[in-house]
Design an enzyme around this catalytic site. Structure first.
Site, short mmCIF file in Angstrom:
data_model
loop_
_atom_site.label_atom_id
_atom_site.label_comp_id
_atom_site.label_asym_id
_atom_site.label_seq_id
_atom_site.Cartn_x
_atom_site.Cartn_y
_atom_site.Cartn_z
N SER A 1 -9.96 -0.85 7.03
CA SER A 1 -9.38 -0.71 5.68
C SER A 1 -8.63 -1.89 5.12
O SER A 1 -8.25 -1.88 3.94
CB SER A 1 -8.47 0.51 5.64
OG SER A 1 -9.25 1.65 5.43
N LYS A 10 0.85 -1.20 0.00
CA LYS A 10 0.00 0.00 0.00
C LYS A 10 0.88 1.24 0.00
O LYS A 10 1.90 1.29 0.72
CB LYS A 10 -0.90 -0.04 1.24
CG LYS A 10 -1.94 1.07 1.32
CD LYS A 10 -2.83 0.87 2.57
CE LYS A 10 -3.95 1.88 2.64
NZ LYS A 10 -4.83 1.64 3.83
N SER A 42 -9.76 1.49 2.76
CA SER A 42 -8.90 2.29 1.93
C SER A 42 -7.80 1.49 1.23
O SER A 42 -7.17 2.01 0.29
CB SER A 42 -8.26 3.39 2.77
OG SER A 42 -7.40 2.83 3.74
N1 GLN Z 1 -13.26 3.73 6.16
C1 GLN Z 1 -12.75 4.16 7.43
C2 GLN Z 1 -12.36 5.62 7.32
O1 GLN Z 1 -12.56 6.19 6.32
C3 GLN Z 1 -11.59 3.32 7.83
C4 GLN Z 1 -10.37 3.64 7.08
C5 GLN Z 1 -9.19 2.87 7.51
O2 GLN Z 1 -9.29 1.83 8.19
N2 GLN Z 1 -8.02 3.40 7.19
O3 GLN Z 1 -11.83 6.17 8.23
#
Ligand code: GLN
Length: 472
Positions: free
Chosen positions: A164, A65, A140
């Site tokens: 995410s 990532k 994400s």
């Molecule tokens: N979707 C969640 C957010 O937008 C979690 C994102 C994540 O785990 N980085 O914060």
């Protein structure tokens, strides 16, 4: 073996073939080089095949990532504000994989600064779900999930702050594991919400997840919150589920609000498989966890507003000069460099931390967080693992939730509580939904540092499910 056959192997299978002399480590790495990225999963990929290193992961190409700093290799965190940034050092998680013989195949697309559940917040374009290009891969870590599900990489790493790793794994039909907070070093991982961020694997199966986690975990003197996993990670052997209790909380089951029929049906099917394999399903309660999202969307933006203050046009990446003052340069850089969701979080977070409001929002959210951790502690007196669907829905259409941030935030209803409690959780593919034909995830969570047991139970359930689905 042909390159296509090699790409069909999991990392563990490929390592076995390498060990047996059927496949060469260099051949394995080469099988994934220069593939056509029709999913927009990669923001950078190596143009030459890396020489295979030595160690337990020798020759394994890993998609990383783009939130992990990689020395000399562009690292953007999906943001325009880091365009052109090449870090002078490498994140510990990546260095540990390389130390085990793996190589960085590519840097994967992601929601900007890991904020999002659909990968539509990347400054570098949407990532497509390999099962249906009109749908999102989740976020994400959407690029990592799509790359593994779409056969562009055998395995990947991502980060999970509120879901995410697990949610995109669910939406793409692969395995995603968020370790216990502190299991893996955060050094060199660009910070979103430091008290929640954790690195973990996205893989085709449970065995590969264990293989990567075994190398990733460990205490690191450069991250004072890292502890590693006491006793390390044992590779799972399978076996039955005799004597294990799986806790189901009504509010976090197929009966929760907004759960699609495909998700509900496969959740029940998986519970039946658990019973068939000797596991016991028990009722539990997580009375405060329903407030997880509310607490998360105060705590995470609060920490993000502080962490993102460093991107000011002076230290890294983009700089948009002002006509006069330094302040103007900061302002222009940040207003042009950050996307809409990141700005929304910075504003929410700054507000929640401001004098006079701090206790009402941030203080209160922290108290809720403690109560959620207590919920799990009590639950684990009655069961070994807590099980839930991973996401209330299958992969949704691109554009469907972009105008409605609250609808987007609901994607993380099932994953955020474990992040707040700091406990490990894994998402497995439960099968394809009968009406959608799209992957559905099943989540198991265990007490802090129970990764080896969690992986063991997950392997048995994975075998019982027998999911072999690959996007067409
Ligand atoms: N979707 C969640 C957010 O937008 C979690 C994102 C994540 O785990 N980085 O914060």
């Amino acid at each position: 073996m042909s390159e296509a056959e090699i790409r069909g192997l999991t990392a563990a299978q490929a390592l076995e073939r390498i060990e047996a002399g059927d496949v060469d480590a260099a051949e394995y790495a080469a099988a994934f080089a220069g593939l056509d990225d029709d999913l927009n999963a990669f923001l950078w990929s190596r143009d030459e095949v890396a020489d295979p290193g030595e160690g337990p992961l020798a020759g394994v190409p890993v998609a990383v990532k783009d939130i992990f700093c990689t020395e000399g290799v562009p690292t953007t965190a999906g943001s325009k504000i880091l365009e052109g940034y090449r870090p002078p050092y490498t994140a510990t998680a990546v260095a540990k994989l390389e130390g085990a013989g793996a190589s960085v195949l590519s840097k994967t697309n992601m929601d900007e600064f890991a904020m999002g559940s659909s990968n539509e917040n990347s400054a570098y374009g949407d990532v497509l779900n390999p099962w249906d290009h009109d749908r999102v891969p989740g976020g994400s870590s959407g690029g990592s999930a799509a790359a593994v599900a779409g056969g562009l990489a055998p395995c990947a790493i991502g980060t999970d702050t509120g879901g995410s790793i697990r949610q995109p794994a669910a939406l793409c039909g692969i395995v995603g594991l968020k370790p216990t907070y502190g299991a893996v070093s955060r050094y060199g991982m660009i910070a979103f919400a430091s008290s929640l961020d954790q690195c973990g694997p996205l893989t085709r199966d449970v065995t590969d997840a264990a293989l990567l986690l075994r190398e990733l975990e460990g205490r690191d003197s450069r991250d004072s919150t890292s502890t590693g996993i006491p006793g390390g990670v044992e590779l799972p052997a399978g076996g039955d589920l005799q004597g294990l209790r799986f806790g189901v909380a009504r509010d976090f089951s197929d009966e929760a609000e907004g759960v699609e029929p495909d998700v509900a049906a496969l959740f029940r099917t998986t519970l039946d498989l658990i019973s068939d394999n000797g596991g016991e399903i028990v009722d539990i309660e997580l009375p405060n966890a329903t407030h997880g999202l509310s607490a998360y969307y105060v705590i995470a933006p609060a920490e993000a507003s502080a962490n993102l203050a460093r991107f000011d046009g002076v230290r890294y990446g983009l700089r948009v000069d002002g006509d006069e003052s330094l302040g103007e340069m900061y302002e222009r850089t940040r207003s042009q460099g950050f996307g809409a969701e990141v700005k929304r979080r910075i504003m929410l977070g700054t507000y929640a931390l401001s004098s006079g409001y701090y206790d009402a929002y941030y203080g209160q959210a922290q108290r809720v967080r403690t109560k959620i951790a207590d919920d799990f502690r009590s639950a684990f007196e009655k069961c070994d693992f807590v099980v839930t669907p991973t996401s209330p829905t299958v992969a949704f259409k691109r554009g469907e939730r972009t105008q409605d941030p609250l609808a987007m935030y609901l994607s993380d209803f099932f994953t955020v509580p474990m992040s707040l409690a700091g406990i490990p959780a894994i998402s497995l593919p439960a099968g394809l939904g009968a009406s959608s034909g799209l992957p559905v995830g099943f989540q198991l969570a265990g007490p802090a540092f129970s990764e080896s047991r969690l992986l063991g139970a997950a392997l048995t359930i994975e075998k019982a499910i027998g999911f072999e689905g690959r996007p067409g």
